[in-house]
Design a protein around this motif. Structure first.
Motif, PDB file in Angstrom:
ATOM      1  N   MET A   1      19.683  90.009  22.782  1.00 12.69           N
ATOM      2  CA  MET A   1      18.549  90.806  22.294  1.00 12.69           C
ATOM      3  C   MET A   1      19.011  92.245  22.086  1.00 12.69           C
ATOM      4  O   MET A   1      19.351  92.940  23.037  1.00 12.69           O
ATOM      5  N   THR A   2      19.068  92.658  20.830  1.00 13.48           N
ATOM      6  CA  THR A   2      19.575  93.993  20.504  1.00 13.48           C
ATOM      7  C   THR A   2      18.467  94.981  20.147  1.00 13.48           C
ATOM      8  O   THR A   2      18.710  96.173  20.065  1.00 13.48           O
ATOM      9  N   LYS A   3      17.267  94.482  19.925  1.00 20.42           N
ATOM     10  CA  LYS A   3      16.167  95.377  19.582  1.00 20.42           C
ATOM     11  C   LYS A   3      15.775  96.222  20.800  1.00 20.42           C
ATOM     12  O   LYS A   3      15.869  95.755  21.934  1.00 20.42           O
ATOM     13  N   PRO A   4      15.313  97.457  20.586  1.00 19.69           N
ATOM     14  CA  PRO A   4      14.890  98.311  21.708  1.00 19.69           C
ATOM     15  C   PRO A   4      13.501  97.926  22.205  1.00 19.69           C
ATOM     16  O   PRO A   4      12.527  98.657  22.041  1.00 19.69           O
ATOM     17  N   VAL A   5      13.414  96.741  22.811  1.00 20.87           N
ATOM     18  CA  VAL A   5      12.127  96.231  23.281  1.00 20.87           C
ATOM     19  C   VAL A   5      12.271  95.750  24.716  1.00 20.87           C
ATOM     20  O   VAL A   5      13.365  95.436  25.184  1.00 20.87           O
ATOM     21  N   ILE A   6      11.143  95.683  25.429  1.00 22.73           N
ATOM     22  CA  ILE A   6      11.090  95.009  26.714  1.00 22.73           C
ATOM     23  C   ILE A   6       9.933  94.013  26.671  1.00 22.73           C
ATOM     24  O   ILE A   6       9.008  94.151  25.855  1.00 22.73           O
ATOM     25  N   VAL A   7      10.002  93.035  27.566  1.00 29.20           N
ATOM     26  CA  VAL A   7       8.937  92.040  27.690  1.00 29.20           C
ATOM     27  C   VAL A   7       8.295  92.228  29.055  1.00 29.20           C
ATOM     28  O   VAL A   7       8.985  92.345  30.070  1.00 29.20           O
ATOM     29  N   THR A   8       6.971  92.260  29.095  1.00 33.82           N
ATOM     30  CA  THR A   8       6.250  92.491  30.342  1.00 33.82           C
ATOM     31  C   THR A   8       5.934  91.179  31.053  1.00 33.82           C
ATOM     32  O   THR A   8       6.119  90.089  30.494  1.00 33.82           O
ATOM     33  N   ILE A   9       5.401  91.276  32.255  1.00 34.45           N
ATOM     34  CA  ILE A   9       5.113  90.072  33.035  1.00 34.45           C
ATOM     35  C   ILE A   9       4.063  89.188  32.364  1.00 34.45           C
ATOM     36  O   ILE A   9       4.062  87.966  32.529  1.00 34.45           O
ATOM     37  N   THR A  10       3.159  89.783  31.576  1.00 42.03           N
ATOM     38  CA  THR A  10       2.153  88.987  30.872  1.00 42.03           C
ATOM     39  C   THR A  10       2.653  88.481  29.522  1.00 42.03           C
ATOM     40  O   THR A  10       1.907  87.829  28.793  1.00 42.03           O
ATOM     41  N   GLY A  11       3.912  88.792  29.194  1.00 44.84           N
ATOM     42  CA  GLY A  11       4.500  88.316  27.944  1.00 44.84           C
ATOM     43  C   GLY A  11       4.336  89.249  26.763  1.00 44.84           C
ATOM     44  O   GLY A  11       4.714  88.905  25.636  1.00 44.84           O
ATOM     45  N   LYS A  12       3.807  90.434  26.997  1.00 43.68           N
ATOM     46  CA  LYS A  12       3.687  91.409  25.915  1.00 43.68           C
ATOM     47  C   LYS A  12       5.081  91.933  25.553  1.00 43.68           C
ATOM     48  O   LYS A  12       5.955  92.055  26.409  1.00 43.68           O
ATOM     49  N   ILE A  13       5.258  92.259  24.276  1.00 45.69           N
ATOM     50  CA  ILE A  13       6.528  92.805  23.795  1.00 45.69           C
ATOM     51  C   ILE A  13       6.313  94.264  23.423  1.00 45.69           C
ATOM     52  O   ILE A  13       5.503  94.581  22.546  1.00 45.69           O
ATOM     53  N   ILE A  14       7.002  95.152  24.123  1.00 49.46           N
ATOM     54  CA  ILE A  14       6.862  96.586  23.891  1.00 49.46           C
ATOM     55  C   ILE A  14       8.080  97.090  23.123  1.00 49.46           C
ATOM     56  O   ILE A  14       9.215  97.040  23.608  1.00 49.46           O
ATOM     57  N   ASP A  15       7.832  97.553  21.924  1.00 52.30           N
ATOM     58  CA  ASP A  15       8.872  98.118  21.060  1.00 52.30           C
ATOM     59  C   ASP A  15       8.892  99.629  21.295  1.00 52.30           C
ATOM     60  O   ASP A  15       7.920 100.319  20.995  1.00 52.30           O
ATOM     61  N   TYR A  16       9.991 100.150  21.817  1.00 57.82           N
ATOM     62  CA  TYR A  16      10.050 101.572  22.132  1.00 57.82           C
ATOM     63  C   TYR A  16      10.000 102.456  20.884  1.00 57.82           C
ATOM     64  O   TYR A  16       9.549 103.598  20.956  1.00 57.82           O
ATOM     65  N   ILE A  17      10.462 101.934  19.768  1.00 63.01           N
ATOM     66  CA  ILE A  17      10.460 102.729  18.535  1.00 63.01           C
ATOM     67  C   ILE A  17       9.082 102.730  17.897  1.00 63.01           C
ATOM     68  O   ILE A  17       8.572 103.774  17.473  1.00 63.01           O
ATOM     69  N   ASN A  18       8.477 101.557  17.837  1.00 67.05           N
ATOM     70  CA  ASN A  18       7.148 101.427  17.235  1.00 67.05           C
ATOM     71  C   ASN A  18       6.218 100.639  18.149  1.00 67.05           C
ATOM     72  O   ASN A  18       5.847  99.495  17.848  1.00 67.05           O
ATOM     73  N   THR A  84       8.682 102.408  31.358  1.00 65.52           N
ATOM     74  CA  THR A  84       9.889 103.231  31.462  1.00 65.52           C
ATOM     75  C   THR A  84      10.425 103.322  32.879  1.00 65.52           C
ATOM     76  O   THR A  84      11.506 103.857  33.093  1.00 65.52           O
ATOM     77  N   SER A  85       9.672 102.837  33.851  1.00 65.14           N
ATOM     78  CA  SER A  85       9.906 103.035  35.281  1.00 65.14           C
ATOM     79  C   SER A  85       9.652 104.500  35.618  1.00 65.14           C
ATOM     80  O   SER A  85       9.281 105.301  34.757  1.00 65.14           O
ATOM     81  N   ASP A  86       9.827 104.840  36.886  1.00 64.38           N
ATOM     82  CA  ASP A  86       9.520 106.198  37.355  1.00 64.38           C
ATOM     83  C   ASP A  86      10.745 107.082  37.154  1.00 64.38           C
ATOM     84  O   ASP A  86      11.652 107.087  37.980  1.00 64.38           O
ATOM     85  N   ILE A  87      10.762 107.814  36.046  1.00 59.70           N
ATOM     86  CA  ILE A  87      11.885 108.687  35.733  1.00 59.70           C
ATOM     87  C   ILE A  87      11.607 110.077  36.297  1.00 59.70           C
ATOM     88  O   ILE A  87      10.569 110.667  36.006  1.00 59.70           O
ATOM     89  N   PRO A  88      12.508 110.631  37.096  1.00 62.64           N
ATOM     90  CA  PRO A  88      12.264 111.939  37.714  1.00 62.64           C
ATOM     91  C   PRO A  88      12.051 113.050  36.683  1.00 62.64           C
ATOM     92  O   PRO A  88      12.631 113.022  35.592  1.00 62.64           O
ATOM     93  N   ARG A  89      11.240 114.020  37.048  1.00 64.18           N
ATOM     94  CA  ARG A  89      10.948 115.143  36.149  1.00 64.18           C
ATOM     95  C   ARG A  89      12.200 115.865  35.662  1.00 64.18           C
ATOM     96  O   ARG A  89      12.274 116.235  34.484  1.00 64.18           O
ATOM     97  N   PRO A  90      13.199 116.102  36.522  1.00 63.97           N
ATOM     98  CA  PRO A  90      14.396 116.791  36.022  1.00 63.97           C
ATOM     99  C   PRO A  90      15.095 116.049  34.891  1.00 63.97           C
ATOM    100  O   PRO A  90      15.675 116.663  33.998  1.00 63.97           O
ATOM    101  N   PHE A  91      15.036 114.703  34.923  1.00 64.71           N
ATOM    102  CA  PHE A  91      15.626 113.913  33.842  1.00 64.71           C
ATOM    103  C   PHE A  91      14.854 114.142  32.549  1.00 64.71           C
ATOM    104  O   PHE A  91      15.435 114.226  31.473  1.00 64.71           O
ATOM    105  N   HIS A  92      13.521 114.236  32.653  1.00 66.06           N
ATOM    106  CA  HIS A  92      12.702 114.541  31.478  1.00 66.06           C
ATOM    107  C   HIS A  92      13.193 115.814  30.813  1.00 66.06           C
ATOM    108  O   HIS A  92      13.301 115.892  29.588  1.00 66.06           O
ATOM    109  N   ARG A  93      13.440 116.829  31.641  1.00 65.10           N
ATOM    110  CA  ARG A  93      13.857 118.117  31.092  1.00 65.10           C
ATOM    111  C   ARG A  93      15.270 118.060  30.523  1.00 65.10           C
ATOM    112  O   ARG A  93      15.594 118.741  29.551  1.00 65.10           O
ATOM    113  N   ALA A  94      16.132 117.239  31.132  1.00 66.58           N
ATOM    114  CA  ALA A  94      17.526 117.151  30.689  1.00 66.58           C
ATOM    115  C   ALA A  94      17.671 116.331  29.414  1.00 66.58           C
ATOM    116  O   ALA A  94      18.607 116.554  28.634  1.00 66.58           O
ATOM    117  N   VAL A  95      16.750 115.390  29.202  1.00 60.21           N
ATOM    118  CA  VAL A  95      16.852 114.493  28.035  1.00 60.21           C
ATOM    119  C   VAL A  95      15.532 114.554  27.252  1.00 60.21           C
ATOM    120  O   VAL A  95      14.640 113.714  27.441  1.00 60.21           O
TER     121      VAL A  95
END
Length: 202
Positions: A1-18, A84-95
């Protein structure tokens, strides 16, 4: 799977780009946030994003018990972390690019659950104070020492607020869902989520 997507526990497909608003659902939010730990997992007790969100919503109601809209905003203010999981605030600022993608998800969540931006500033205030209560109560002495050396403000907190972690993620999920029902009148399908857990054969 090369698309920038994840699949959730309920089977939803989340496309990070769209990402699509049709793929956002409260069951995924309630489940995932209950099993994602705060502070990159570096707490001295298990403490999830759902528990943080519940505590923020309760403090919102403490400010104004009739303002369910603001409390709902507080309950869902970290809902993008479902994807996205819990990404720390400093990472937000760095990226900065990460923040852009997270905002795209959060905009859909705000639209899906009719979260009014007029509550944003108050929820940020609550969020920041709760962060300090967490730092004071559920981080190691070594972490607190390092935070102090970085100028962390341990005074910006809720006085006399005691963090009481739930026994496990399932209890967090139940409490998150119950509060969501109180605020919206809509039920989270807990039986559906429990059925996924019963699929484990270990």
């Amino acid at each position: 799977m090369t698309k920038p997507v994840i699949v959730t526990i309920t089977g939803k497909i989340i496309d990070y780009i769209n990402p699509s608003i049709d793929q956002i659902c409260i069951e995924d939010i309630a489940y995932n946030l209950s099993f994602i730990n705060r502070w990159c997992g570096g707490t001295i007790v298990r403490y999830s994003v759902a528990e943080h969100s519940i505590n923020c919503a309760k403090m919102s109601l403490a400010y104004d018990s009739k303002n369910k809209e603001q409390a709902l905003y507080a309950l869902l203010h970290d809902a993008a972390e479902t994807y996205t999981s819990d990404i720390p605030r400093p990472f937000h600022r760095a990226v900065p690019d990460f923040k852009r993608y997270e905002k795209r998800l959060m905009d859909l969540i705000r639209h899906k659950f009719k979260l009014d931006e007029k509550h944003f500033d108050k929820v940020v205030e609550i969020d920041n104070k709760m962060l300090t209560n967490e730092a004071e109560q559920i981080l190691s002495s070594s972490m607190k020492e390092s935070l102090s050396s970085l100028g962390f403000d341990f005074d910006n907190k809720f006085d006399k607020f005691i963090i009481k972690p739930f026994k496990d993620g399932f209890e967090a999920m139940k409490q998150f869902s119950n509060l969501y029902f109180v605020l919206t009148g809509e039920r989270v399908d807990l039986e559906k989520l429990a059925s996924y857990n019963r699929e484990y054969n270990g």
